[in-house]
Write a protein that holds these residues in place. Structure first.
Motif, PDB file in Angstrom:
ATOM      1  N   GLN A  31       0.828  -1.203   0.000  1.00  0.00           N
ATOM      2  CA  GLN A  31       0.000   0.000   0.000  1.00  0.00           C
ATOM      3  C   GLN A  31       0.866   1.260   0.000  1.00  0.00           C
ATOM      4  O   GLN A  31       0.585   2.223  -0.714  1.00  0.00           O
ATOM      5  CB  GLN A  31      -0.922   0.006   1.224  1.00  0.00           C
ATOM      6  CG  GLN A  31      -1.996  -1.071   1.198  1.00  0.00           C
ATOM      7  CD  GLN A  31      -2.835  -1.073   2.464  1.00  0.00           C
ATOM      8  OE1 GLN A  31      -2.673  -0.217   3.327  1.00  0.00           O
ATOM      9  NE2 GLN A  31      -3.733  -2.052   2.580  1.00  0.00           N
ATOM     10  N   LEU A  32       1.923   1.243   0.805  1.00  0.00           N
ATOM     11  CA  LEU A  32       2.811   2.407   0.866  1.00  0.00           C
ATOM     12  C   LEU A  32       3.595   2.586  -0.430  1.00  0.00           C
ATOM     13  O   LEU A  32       3.832   3.716  -0.873  1.00  0.00           O
ATOM     14  CB  LEU A  32       3.777   2.260   2.052  1.00  0.00           C
ATOM     15  CG  LEU A  32       3.144   2.374   3.442  1.00  0.00           C
ATOM     16  CD1 LEU A  32       4.140   1.965   4.514  1.00  0.00           C
ATOM     17  CD2 LEU A  32       2.652   3.794   3.682  1.00  0.00           C
ATOM     18  N   ALA A  33       3.991   1.478  -1.040  1.00  0.00           N
ATOM     19  CA  ALA A  33       4.782   1.560  -2.267  1.00  0.00           C
ATOM     20  C   ALA A  33       3.950   2.014  -3.457  1.00  0.00           C
ATOM     21  O   ALA A  33       4.417   2.780  -4.313  1.00  0.00           O
ATOM     22  CB  ALA A  33       5.427   0.203  -2.565  1.00  0.00           C
ATOM     23  N   ASP A 246      -7.172   5.269  -2.329  1.00  0.00           N
ATOM     24  CA  ASP A 246      -5.869   5.829  -1.984  1.00  0.00           C
ATOM     25  C   ASP A 246      -5.413   5.421  -0.587  1.00  0.00           C
ATOM     26  O   ASP A 246      -6.213   5.337   0.354  1.00  0.00           O
ATOM     27  CB  ASP A 246      -5.904   7.360  -2.068  1.00  0.00           C
ATOM     28  CG  ASP A 246      -6.010   7.850  -3.508  1.00  0.00           C
ATOM     29  OD1 ASP A 246      -5.869   7.012  -4.422  1.00  0.00           O
ATOM     30  OD2 ASP A 246      -6.242   9.046  -3.706  1.00  0.00           O
ATOM     31  N   THR A 247      -4.110   5.196  -0.448  1.00  0.00           N
ATOM     32  CA  THR A 247      -3.522   4.839   0.838  1.00  0.00           C
ATOM     33  C   THR A 247      -3.490   6.043   1.769  1.00  0.00           C
ATOM     34  O   THR A 247      -3.065   7.136   1.369  1.00  0.00           O
ATOM     35  CB  THR A 247      -2.092   4.318   0.640  1.00  0.00           C
ATOM     36  OG1 THR A 247      -2.125   3.132  -0.159  1.00  0.00           O
ATOM     37  CG2 THR A 247      -1.425   4.016   1.972  1.00  0.00           C
ATOM     38  N   ASP A 248      -3.943   5.843   3.001  1.00  0.00           N
ATOM     39  CA  ASP A 248      -3.772   6.849   4.048  1.00  0.00           C
ATOM     40  C   ASP A 248      -2.388   6.615   4.638  1.00  0.00           C
ATOM     41  O   ASP A 248      -2.184   5.697   5.445  1.00  0.00           O
ATOM     42  CB  ASP A 248      -4.860   6.690   5.113  1.00  0.00           C
ATOM     43  CG  ASP A 248      -4.770   7.745   6.208  1.00  0.00           C
ATOM     44  OD1 ASP A 248      -3.706   8.390   6.331  1.00  0.00           O
ATOM     45  OD2 ASP A 248      -5.760   7.924   6.942  1.00  0.00           O
ATOM     46  N   ALA A 254       1.657   3.991  10.633  1.00  0.00           N
ATOM     47  CA  ALA A 254       1.461   3.535  12.009  1.00  0.00           C
ATOM     48  C   ALA A 254       1.238   2.023  12.051  1.00  0.00           C
ATOM     49  O   ALA A 254       1.753   1.323  12.934  1.00  0.00           O
ATOM     50  CB  ALA A 254       0.276   4.261  12.629  1.00  0.00           C
ATOM     51  N   GLN A 255       0.466   1.539  11.069  1.00  0.00           N
ATOM     52  CA  GLN A 255       0.213   0.096  11.008  1.00  0.00           C
ATOM     53  C   GLN A 255       1.495  -0.671  10.717  1.00  0.00           C
ATOM     54  O   GLN A 255       1.734  -1.749  11.289  1.00  0.00           O
ATOM     55  CB  GLN A 255      -0.830  -0.203   9.937  1.00  0.00           C
ATOM     56  CG  GLN A 255      -1.270  -1.666   9.897  1.00  0.00           C
ATOM     57  CD  GLN A 255      -2.343  -1.920   8.847  1.00  0.00           C
ATOM     58  OE1 GLN A 255      -2.786  -1.002   8.170  1.00  0.00           O
ATOM     59  NE2 GLN A 255      -2.761  -3.158   8.713  1.00  0.00           N
ATOM     60  N   GLN A 260       5.757  -4.326  12.439  1.00  0.00           N
ATOM     61  CA  GLN A 260       7.187  -4.599  12.596  1.00  0.00           C
ATOM     62  C   GLN A 260       7.517  -4.986  14.039  1.00  0.00           C
ATOM     63  O   GLN A 260       8.327  -5.890  14.299  1.00  0.00           O
ATOM     64  CB  GLN A 260       8.001  -3.386  12.162  1.00  0.00           C
ATOM     65  CG  GLN A 260       7.999  -3.167  10.655  1.00  0.00           C
ATOM     66  CD  GLN A 260       8.687  -1.889  10.253  1.00  0.00           C
ATOM     67  OE1 GLN A 260       8.734  -0.921  11.021  1.00  0.00           O
ATOM     68  NE2 GLN A 260       9.222  -1.854   9.029  1.00  0.00           N
ATOM     69  N   ILE A 261       6.862  -4.304  14.977  1.00  0.00           N
ATOM     70  CA  ILE A 261       7.073  -4.643  16.386  1.00  0.00           C
ATOM     71  C   ILE A 261       6.549  -6.045  16.670  1.00  0.00           C
ATOM     72  O   ILE A 261       7.215  -6.867  17.333  1.00  0.00           O
ATOM     73  CB  ILE A 261       6.376  -3.613  17.296  1.00  0.00           C
ATOM     74  CG1 ILE A 261       7.073  -2.252  17.169  1.00  0.00           C
ATOM     75  CG2 ILE A 261       6.382  -4.071  18.749  1.00  0.00           C
ATOM     76  CD1 ILE A 261       6.341  -1.128  17.859  1.00  0.00           C
ATOM     77  N   LEU A 262       5.350  -6.337  16.167  1.00  0.00           N
ATOM     78  CA  LEU A 262       4.784  -7.669  16.354  1.00  0.00           C
ATOM     79  C   LEU A 262       5.651  -8.733  15.697  1.00  0.00           C
ATOM     80  O   LEU A 262       5.787  -9.855  16.222  1.00  0.00           O
ATOM     81  CB  LEU A 262       3.368  -7.713  15.780  1.00  0.00           C
ATOM     82  CG  LEU A 262       2.287  -6.935  16.535  1.00  0.00           C
ATOM     83  CD1 LEU A 262       0.977  -6.955  15.750  1.00  0.00           C
ATOM     84  CD2 LEU A 262       2.089  -7.529  17.924  1.00  0.00           C
ATOM     85  N   GLY A 263       6.243  -8.391  14.542  1.00  0.00           N
ATOM     86  CA  GLY A 263       7.104  -9.350  13.859  1.00  0.00           C
ATOM     87  C   GLY A 263       8.333  -9.686  14.670  1.00  0.00           C
ATOM     88  O   GLY A 263       8.728 -10.858  14.783  1.00  0.00           O
TER      89      GLY A 263
END
Length: 285
Positions: A31-33, A246-248, A254-255, A260-263
């Motif tokens: 989504q970010l890319a 569109d991506t917010d 934040a997601q 990444q923390i959960l990973g």
């Protein structure tokens, strides 16, 4: 819970959670890319279908705006030519009125006739040569229809009426037109009687030209209104499509941080789960 070696349920559970986190991270990165929340039907099939319909509407509106702009340009080209015809005809009328002056000699009127001939030849040339993208605008009387909406209906069309100034004056042609561009005395003012007739002819031509310009003016206004409406519609449609597609970036960033923390947490948990079965070895010591 039983202490086993062959089946490490804690490790399997950790692998499951780690895989979910990796998939979620992969989706957020996409989504970010791409800048889009809908990179495949799996992301949200219903929203993807809606977004595609909205995009089709936007594309149709954009092309309709281009069509209407071409139509407006065609009308402006025709009106510009008519404006010059009107100016030339007004000059012919002035010369015809001047030729009605009893103080003028025959040679004086002949000099005025030469000016009239130049103007009628210019009018004939304008009538024959005025085109838009190869389409004659002042001869032939062929109407031009423009699709100005995304739906193929008559309500989404604007028609520019055909003009034919090369025909007989009784059928809407000009008295000052002659198919022979070098013709003389197309309008004759060499005598007072002829000058009076010429005044009537030029008055008729001016009426014809004014009528055509009025018609084109109304069509031009229609094109302007259509373009304004399509642009306004596109703004609303773009906004709706943006909310769906569109991506917010604030929310996605934040997601991503959360995933990444959960990973990392899942990876550490997996390491601990893999170590746990080694406790069975102590029972054998």
């Amino acid at each position: 819970m039983a202490l086993t070696v062959n089946s490490n349920l804690a490790s399997l559970s950790g692998q499951y959670q780690l895989n979910k986190t990796q998939q979620a991270t992969k989706q957020v990165l996409a989504q970010l890319a791409s800048g889009s929340k809908l990179n495949s039907a799996a992301d949200n099939a219903a929203n993807l279908a809606i977004a595609q319909q909205l995009q089709a509407q936007i594309n149709g509106n954009n092309q309709a705006i281009n069509n209407a702009s071409d139509g407006a340009s065609l009308v402006q080209t025709a009106d510009g030519a008519l404006s010059q015809l009107q100016s030339n005809t007004q000059q012919i009328q002035t010369l015809a009125i001047q030729a009605g002056n009893g103080a003028l000699s025959s040679s004086n009127r002949q000099a005025l006739q030469q000016q009239v001939d130049q103007l009628t030849q210019a009018n004939s040339q304008i009538v024959q040569s005025t085109q838009f993208n190869g389409t004659p605008l002042l001869t032939g009387g062929n109407a031009a229809t423009f699709q100005v909406g995304p739906n193929g209906t008559s309500s989404n069309q604007v028609t520019v009426p055909g003009i034919d100034l090369s025909g007989a004056p009784a059928s809407g042609g000009l008295n000052s037109y002659n198919a022979n561009l070098g013709a003389t005395k197309t309008i004759d003012i060499t005598t007072q009687a002829n000058a009076l007739t010429a005044q009537q002819s030029t008055q008729s031509d001016l009426g014809t030209i004014s009528s055509q310009r009025a018609t084109l003016g109304s069509v031009s206004n229609s094109f302007d209104a259509v373009i304004n409406n399509l642009q306004s519609s596109n703004i609303s449609t773009q906004a709706a499509n943006s909310r769906i597609n569109d991506t917010d970036f604030a929310a996605a960033s934040a997601q991503l941080a959360s995933q990444q923390i959960l990973g990392r947490s899942a990876a550490l948990t997996q390491a601990q789960a893999n170590i746990a079965p080694q406790a069975a070895l102590s029972l054998l010591g």
